[in-house]
Design an enzyme around this catalytic site. Structure first.
Site, PDB file in Angstrom:
ATOM      1  N   ASP A  59      21.639 177.235 122.521  1.00  0.00           N
ATOM      2  CA  ASP A  59      22.020 178.649 122.635  1.00  0.00           C
ATOM      3  C   ASP A  59      20.855 179.537 123.065  1.00  0.00           C
ATOM      4  O   ASP A  59      21.055 180.726 123.289  1.00  0.00           O
ATOM      5  CB  ASP A  59      22.575 179.166 121.298  1.00  0.00           C
ATOM      6  CG  ASP A  59      23.892 178.513 120.954  1.00  0.00           C
ATOM      7  OD1 ASP A  59      24.340 178.661 119.810  1.00  0.00           O
ATOM      8  OD2 ASP A  59      24.470 177.842 121.826  1.00  0.00           O
ATOM      9  N   ARG A 118      34.594 170.935 125.706  1.00  0.00           N
ATOM     10  CA  ARG A 118      34.610 171.220 124.278  1.00  0.00           C
ATOM     11  C   ARG A 118      35.683 170.434 123.508  1.00  0.00           C
ATOM     12  O   ARG A 118      36.593 170.986 122.896  1.00  0.00           O
ATOM     13  CB  ARG A 118      34.786 172.715 124.027  1.00  0.00           C
ATOM     14  CG  ARG A 118      33.908 173.630 124.821  1.00  0.00           C
ATOM     15  CD  ARG A 118      32.432 173.517 124.512  1.00  0.00           C
ATOM     16  NE  ARG A 118      32.081 173.975 123.183  1.00  0.00           N
ATOM     17  CZ  ARG A 118      31.837 175.233 122.846  1.00  0.00           C
ATOM     18  NH1 ARG A 118      31.967 176.169 123.738  1.00  0.00           N
ATOM     19  NH2 ARG A 118      31.511 175.561 121.606  1.00  0.00           N
ATOM     20  N   CYS A 130      35.980 175.737 127.820  1.00  0.00           N
ATOM     21  CA  CYS A 130      35.485 177.094 128.084  1.00  0.00           C
ATOM     22  C   CYS A 130      34.481 176.968 129.234  1.00  0.00           C
ATOM     23  O   CYS A 130      34.274 175.902 129.800  1.00  0.00           O
ATOM     24  CB  CYS A 130      34.820 177.684 126.833  1.00  0.00           C
ATOM     25  SG  CYS A 130      33.232 176.923 126.472  1.00  0.00           S
ATOM     26  N   LYS A 167      26.443 185.343 113.892  1.00  0.00           N
ATOM     27  CA  LYS A 167      27.820 185.095 114.351  1.00  0.00           C
ATOM     28  C   LYS A 167      28.274 183.702 113.944  1.00  0.00           C
ATOM     29  O   LYS A 167      29.355 183.520 113.373  1.00  0.00           O
ATOM     30  CB  LYS A 167      27.901 185.220 115.868  1.00  0.00           C
ATOM     31  CG  LYS A 167      29.181 184.660 116.473  1.00  0.00           C
ATOM     32  CD  LYS A 167      29.247 184.770 117.971  1.00  0.00           C
ATOM     33  CE  LYS A 167      28.609 183.658 118.712  1.00  0.00           C
ATOM     34  NZ  LYS A 167      29.409 182.429 118.892  1.00  0.00           N
ATOM     35  N   ASN A 168      27.438 182.690 114.234  1.00  0.00           N
ATOM     36  CA  ASN A 168      27.879 181.312 114.023  1.00  0.00           C
ATOM     37  C   ASN A 168      27.876 180.898 112.554  1.00  0.00           C
ATOM     38  O   ASN A 168      28.388 179.839 112.215  1.00  0.00           O
ATOM     39  CB  ASN A 168      27.044 180.356 114.884  1.00  0.00           C
ATOM     40  CG  ASN A 168      27.378 180.520 116.355  1.00  0.00           C
ATOM     41  OD1 ASN A 168      28.370 181.184 116.706  1.00  0.00           O
ATOM     42  ND2 ASN A 168      26.548 179.981 117.220  1.00  0.00           N
ATOM     43  N   ARG A 220      30.957 189.447 122.163  1.00  0.00           N
ATOM     44  CA  ARG A 220      31.335 188.381 121.220  1.00  0.00           C
ATOM     45  C   ARG A 220      30.175 188.018 120.298  1.00  0.00           C
ATOM     46  O   ARG A 220      30.384 187.522 119.199  1.00  0.00           O
ATOM     47  CB  ARG A 220      31.756 187.126 121.984  1.00  0.00           C
ATOM     48  CG  ARG A 220      32.895 187.358 122.939  1.00  0.00           C
ATOM     49  CD  ARG A 220      33.392 186.078 123.517  1.00  0.00           C
ATOM     50  NE  ARG A 220      33.822 185.178 122.429  1.00  0.00           N
ATOM     51  CZ  ARG A 220      34.528 184.085 122.646  1.00  0.00           C
ATOM     52  NH1 ARG A 220      34.869 183.758 123.871  1.00  0.00           N
ATOM     53  NH2 ARG A 220      34.896 183.309 121.658  1.00  0.00           N
TER      54      ARG A 220
HETATM   55  C1  EPZ Z   1      28.588 175.420 117.840  1.00  0.00           C
HETATM   56  O1  EPZ Z   1      29.591 175.000 118.765  1.00  0.00           O
HETATM   57  C2  EPZ Z   1      28.253 176.859 118.192  1.00  0.00           C
HETATM   58  N1  EPZ Z   1      29.438 177.694 118.026  1.00  0.00           N
HETATM   59  C3  EPZ Z   1      27.750 176.934 119.632  1.00  0.00           C
HETATM   60  O2  EPZ Z   1      27.350 178.277 119.876  1.00  0.00           O
HETATM   61  C4  EPZ Z   1      26.525 176.034 119.774  1.00  0.00           C
HETATM   62  O3  EPZ Z   1      26.108 176.043 121.116  1.00  0.00           O
HETATM   63  C5  EPZ Z   1      26.874 174.605 119.342  1.00  0.00           C
HETATM   64  O4  EPZ Z   1      27.402 174.621 117.992  1.00  0.00           O
HETATM   65  C6  EPZ Z   1      25.654 173.683 119.363  1.00  0.00           C
HETATM   66  O5  EPZ Z   1      24.655 174.194 118.535  1.00  0.00           O
HETATM   67  C7  EPZ Z   1      29.786 178.129 116.788  1.00  0.00           C
HETATM   68  O6  EPZ Z   1      29.133 177.825 115.800  1.00  0.00           O
HETATM   69  C8  EPZ Z   1      30.996 179.006 116.689  1.00  0.00           C
HETATM   70  P1  EPZ Z   1      29.150 171.039 118.710  1.00  0.00           P
HETATM   71  P2  EPZ Z   1      30.376 173.601 118.525  1.00  0.00           P
HETATM   72  O7  EPZ Z   1      30.391 170.539 118.084  1.00  0.00           O
HETATM   73  O8  EPZ Z   1      30.554 173.388 117.081  1.00  0.00           O
HETATM   74  C9  EPZ Z   1      30.480 167.653 121.745  1.00  0.00           C
HETATM   75  C10 EPZ Z   1      27.212 180.285 121.057  1.00  0.00           C
HETATM   76  O9  EPZ Z   1      26.729 180.569 122.162  1.00  0.00           O
HETATM   77  N2  EPZ Z   1      31.625 167.474 120.846  1.00  0.00           N
HETATM   78  O10 EPZ Z   1      27.859 170.897 117.967  1.00  0.00           O
HETATM   79  O11 EPZ Z   1      31.561 173.595 119.398  1.00  0.00           O
HETATM   80  C11 EPZ Z   1      30.517 169.007 122.453  1.00  0.00           C
HETATM   81  O12 EPZ Z   1      31.311 168.931 123.626  1.00  0.00           O
HETATM   82  C12 EPZ Z   1      28.044 179.028 120.885  1.00  0.00           C
HETATM   83  O13 EPZ Z   1      27.050 180.965 120.005  1.00  0.00           O
HETATM   84  C13 EPZ Z   1      32.479 166.386 121.051  1.00  0.00           C
HETATM   85  O14 EPZ Z   1      32.294 165.589 121.970  1.00  0.00           O
HETATM   86  O15 EPZ Z   1      29.308 172.575 119.104  1.00  0.00           O
HETATM   87  C14 EPZ Z   1      29.072 169.256 122.770  1.00  0.00           C
HETATM   88  O16 EPZ Z   1      28.737 168.539 123.951  1.00  0.00           O
HETATM   89  C15 EPZ Z   1      28.217 178.282 122.191  1.00  0.00           C
HETATM   90  N3  EPZ Z   1      33.545 166.226 120.220  1.00  0.00           N
HETATM   91  C16 EPZ Z   1      28.340 168.630 121.585  1.00  0.00           C
HETATM   92  O17 EPZ Z   1      29.276 167.721 120.976  1.00  0.00           O
HETATM   93  C17 EPZ Z   1      33.790 167.100 119.182  1.00  0.00           C
HETATM   94  O18 EPZ Z   1      34.767 166.887 118.431  1.00  0.00           O
HETATM   95  C18 EPZ Z   1      27.894 169.632 120.538  1.00  0.00           C
HETATM   96  O19 EPZ Z   1      29.045 170.375 120.163  1.00  0.00           O
HETATM   97  C19 EPZ Z   1      32.920 168.194 118.991  1.00  0.00           C
HETATM   98  C20 EPZ Z   1      31.841 168.362 119.832  1.00  0.00           C
END
Ligand code: EPZ
Length: 427
Positions: A313, A128, A123, A22-23, A405
């Site tokens: 995850d 996020r 969410c 998915k990701n 999803r």
């Molecule tokens: C991706 O989310 C995945 N989603 C998530 O999978 C996964 O948990 C996550 O990466 C971490 O591996 C998809 O790929 C569609 P991040 P993403 O940006 O990109 C903070 C699932 O269950 N952050 O690596 O949103 C954020 O709040 C989903 O399949 C900022 O502060 O994750 C988090 O604490 C859930 N500012 C941390 O960084 C930003 O601009 C990691 O988020 C972006 C993120």
């Protein structure tokens, strides 16, 4: 809304095919925006989020064609062609339902020189933010303004310049967005402290297949030489390492034995190490991973971390499994601020879990009992399914749209390996 009923206690056994990730799919699909030629994605999973992203691309002017799996393959084939953009806006009503929509920001900006995307909002697992996406895009030349819940991005002169950005914290989505924006910039770009998740590697490989120039793939430093334009390509989505890890936990929690066909052991190394430490037998082979458990599970101390660390995850799924371990486990969630929504639901099934801040102490119990429980987010809902597979009696999981999803044909796959599981509609 559909519910899933499980009558627990069966040991799972047999071959379980793993779908495309998915990701990875959600970051490969927007690559089609970077060219007017067709991008053909194979091994695409049949998931709500994939269909949702296809609709978003249609709104932007993409034509999409889906055909069934080719002989011997599991996933669908989607051909996406963006001859010309008919819009550069991702509206709130789409983005609020699927956060990954933010991943069109970089490629639309690169293609059209402008983009307007609704802020995704939070969410269940956290607020996020997207500040890192925006800072990285600014570093390669984007001019941004925020108003009325939207971010508007412009590339002066219609093309991004390229530049250098060092992420203060690892962000998967922000790395993906800036990568897709940088590959057709006028100059070169250097991204430091980039995410190294396998899905990022898949994205880089797809972009290279489309003619992009990227060095350092798989490392935390990516060097990109901007290209005038990219061309079409055919690319197969990597197998889903989180789906595979989830079903590995299903084998472990039921004392069963599963052959996870198509799984890539390299992509899920931290998960497999943790399973072995818990006493689960893991055998990686070319083309899959076999997982079996025939004794009590040992407790673990685990902290989630960016790849190659233990995946956030996988936290909820391991918590369900460790609820039946022979002792107390300590899990620490370092990535998201609210990723313990499954705890009260697992507790209703008899799990003994105490959360304090980012840390959860899971004291193993002799057994779980089936109960009506509610899914709150994608991976939490999988932890409830896992608990139900091992529980005595019937478990009813509601709000399973969360599951749809991220898990393709879950009941079909689990029934085929011996689970007593069915989906019932509310009509
Ligand atoms: C991706 O989310 C995945 N989603 C998530 O999978 C996964 O948990 C996550 O990466 C971490 O591996 C998809 O790929 C569609 P991040 P993403 O940006 O990109 C903070 C699932 O269950 N952050 O690596 O949103 C954020 O709040 C989903 O399949 C900022 O502060 O994750 C988090 O604490 C859930 N500012 C941390 O960084 C930003 O601009 C990691 O988020 C972006 C993120």
């Amino acid at each position: 809304m559909d519910r899933i009923l499980i009558r627990g206690g069966n040991r799972l056994s047999g071959r379980l095919p793993i779908s495309g990730a998915k990701n990875a799919a959600l970051t490969l699909m927007p690559c089609a925006l970077l060219t007017d030629e067709p991008l053909v994605l194979r091994n695409l999973p049949r998931l709500a989020d994939v269909d949702g992203f296809g609709h978003l691309l249609n709104q932007l002017g993409a034509s999409t064609r889906v055909e069934g799996a080719r002989p011997g393959e599991f996933g669908r084939v989607m051909t996406i062609r963006v001859g010309a953009l008919t819009s550069t806006e991702a509206p709130y009503d789409i983005v609020r339902k699927m956060r990954a929509s933010i991943l069109v920001l970089g490629p639309v900006l690169a293609r059209a020189g402008e983009a307007r995307v609704s802020l995704p909002g939070g969410c269940a697992i956290g607020n996020r933010p997207i500040d890192l996406h925006l800072k990285a895009l600014e570093a390669i030349g984007a001019e941004l303004e925020m108003s009325a819940g939207y971010v508007t991005a412009r590339a002066p002169g219609g093309r991004l310049a390229g530049g250098r950005y060092s992420f203060p914290v690892v962000s998967v989505g922000a790395t993906e967005n800036v990568l897709m924006a940088a590959v057709t910039a006028r100059g070169s770009s250097r991204i430091e402290n980039a995410a190294r998740e396998p899905e990022i590697v898949d994205l880089c490989r797809c972009l290279v297949a489309m003619g992009a120039s990227i060095d350092g793939i798989g490392t935390e430093t990516l060097e990109i030489e901007g290209r005038e334009r990219l061309h079409g390509a055919t690319y197969a989505v990597m197998p889903d390492r989180i789906e595979a890890g989830s079903y590995a936990c299903a084998a472990a929690i039921t004392g069963g034995s599963l052959d996870l066909a198509g799984a890539s052991a390299d992509d899920m190394a931290a998960t497999l190490v943790a399973l072995r430490e818990a006493g689960v037998t893991v055998e990686a082979y070319k083309g899959g991973v076999k997982v079996s458990a025939d004794g009590p599970l040992r407790p673990l101390t685990l902290s989630t971390a960016p790849f190659p660390g233990f995946a956030t995850d996988m936290q909820a799924q391991f918590m369900a499994m460790l609820a039946l371990a022979d002792g107390a486990s300590v899990l620490t969630e370092t990535i998201f601020e609210n990723r313990y929504m499954h705890v009260p639901e697992l507790a209703r099934m008899g799990a003994d879990i105490h959360v304090s801040g980012r840390t959860a102490v899971v004291r193993g119990v002799a057994g779980l009992t089936g109960a009506p429980v509610m899914a709150t987010d994608l991976r939490a809902s999988m932890s409830l399914i896992l608990a139900g597979l091992a529980a005595t009696g019937e478990t009813q999981v509601s709000r399973v749209y969360h599951l749809d999803r991220g898990y393709e044909r879950l009941e079909e796959k689990l029934s085929a390996v011996g689970a007593d599981i069915e989906r019932v509609g509310d009509g």
